[in-house]
Design a protein around this motif. Sequence first.
Motif, short mmCIF file in Angstrom:
data_model
loop_
_atom_site.label_atom_id
_atom_site.label_comp_id
_atom_site.label_asym_id
_atom_site.label_seq_id
_atom_site.Cartn_x
_atom_site.Cartn_y
_atom_site.Cartn_z
N HIS A 119 0.83 -1.20 0.00
CA HIS A 119 0.00 0.00 0.00
C HIS A 119 0.87 1.26 0.00
O HIS A 119 0.89 2.03 0.96
CB HIS A 119 -0.96 0.01 1.19
N LEU A 120 1.62 1.45 -1.07
CA LEU A 120 2.61 2.53 -1.16
C LEU A 120 1.99 3.89 -1.43
O LEU A 120 1.02 4.01 -2.18
CB LEU A 120 3.60 2.21 -2.29
N SER A 121 2.60 4.92 -0.85
CA SER A 121 2.22 6.30 -1.17
C SER A 121 2.92 6.68 -2.46
O SER A 121 3.83 5.99 -2.93
CB SER A 121 2.66 7.25 -0.04
N ALA A 122 2.54 7.81 -3.05
CA ALA A 122 3.20 8.29 -4.28
C ALA A 122 4.69 8.51 -4.03
O ALA A 122 5.52 8.18 -4.87
CB ALA A 122 2.54 9.57 -4.76
N GLU A 123 5.03 9.04 -2.86
CA GLU A 123 6.43 9.28 -2.53
C GLU A 123 7.20 7.97 -2.40
O GLU A 123 8.33 7.86 -2.87
CB GLU A 123 6.55 10.10 -1.24
N ASP A 124 6.57 6.96 -1.80
CA ASP A 124 7.19 5.63 -1.70
C ASP A 124 7.45 5.07 -3.09
O ASP A 124 8.53 4.55 -3.37
CB ASP A 124 6.28 4.64 -0.95
N TYR A 174 3.61 10.89 -10.17
CA TYR A 174 2.28 11.36 -9.76
C TYR A 174 1.29 11.26 -10.93
O TYR A 174 0.16 10.77 -10.76
CB TYR A 174 2.33 12.81 -9.28
N ARG A 175 1.69 11.74 -12.11
CA ARG A 175 0.80 11.69 -13.28
C ARG A 175 0.45 10.25 -13.63
O ARG A 175 -0.70 9.95 -13.95
CB ARG A 175 1.45 12.38 -14.48
N THR A 176 1.44 9.37 -13.56
CA THR A 176 1.20 7.96 -13.89
C THR A 176 0.22 7.35 -12.89
O THR A 176 -0.72 6.65 -13.28
CB THR A 176 2.53 7.18 -13.88
#
Length: 152
Positions: free
Chosen positions: A37-42, A60-62
């Motif tokens: 369950h990764l964040s965008a930063e991860d 982020y866009r992806t």
Amino acid sequence: MEHRLEQIKKQLHAQSYKLTPQREATVRVLLEREEDHLSAEDVYLLVKEKSPEIGLATVYRTLELLSELKIVDKVNFGDSVSRYDLRKEGAEHFHHHLVCVECGSVEEIEEDLLEEVEQIVEKDWCFQVKDHRLTFHGVCQHCQESVVESTK
């Protein structure tokens, strides 16, 4: 993993998108770490390890595109951090989560627990359900056992 990657490529093509090298790097990270369950930063930090030329904005866009196309689900477990969760292949609905309020662990429930609820909502409210999410917040078995052990 290659089979799932090929399926995602087909999903993108069906919506007139290509699996660019940047998108592929992002999808590979999500596939490799599906249970996290990764964040965008991860995701960005893991993508950067393999492809340092890919920027945060691209990741982020992806992720947003994959979310719009229902390849991933954007979830928040009450900590104000958006996380990305790959939709299971062939799944009609998003899966459910158990979030421990003590240690922060997240477990998934693959079984669809809301079929009857959907039918009631559709019948009684004339509302066509397209998807649903269910997150239980509580204390996991490990944390419960730790409390019991500390009181002995």
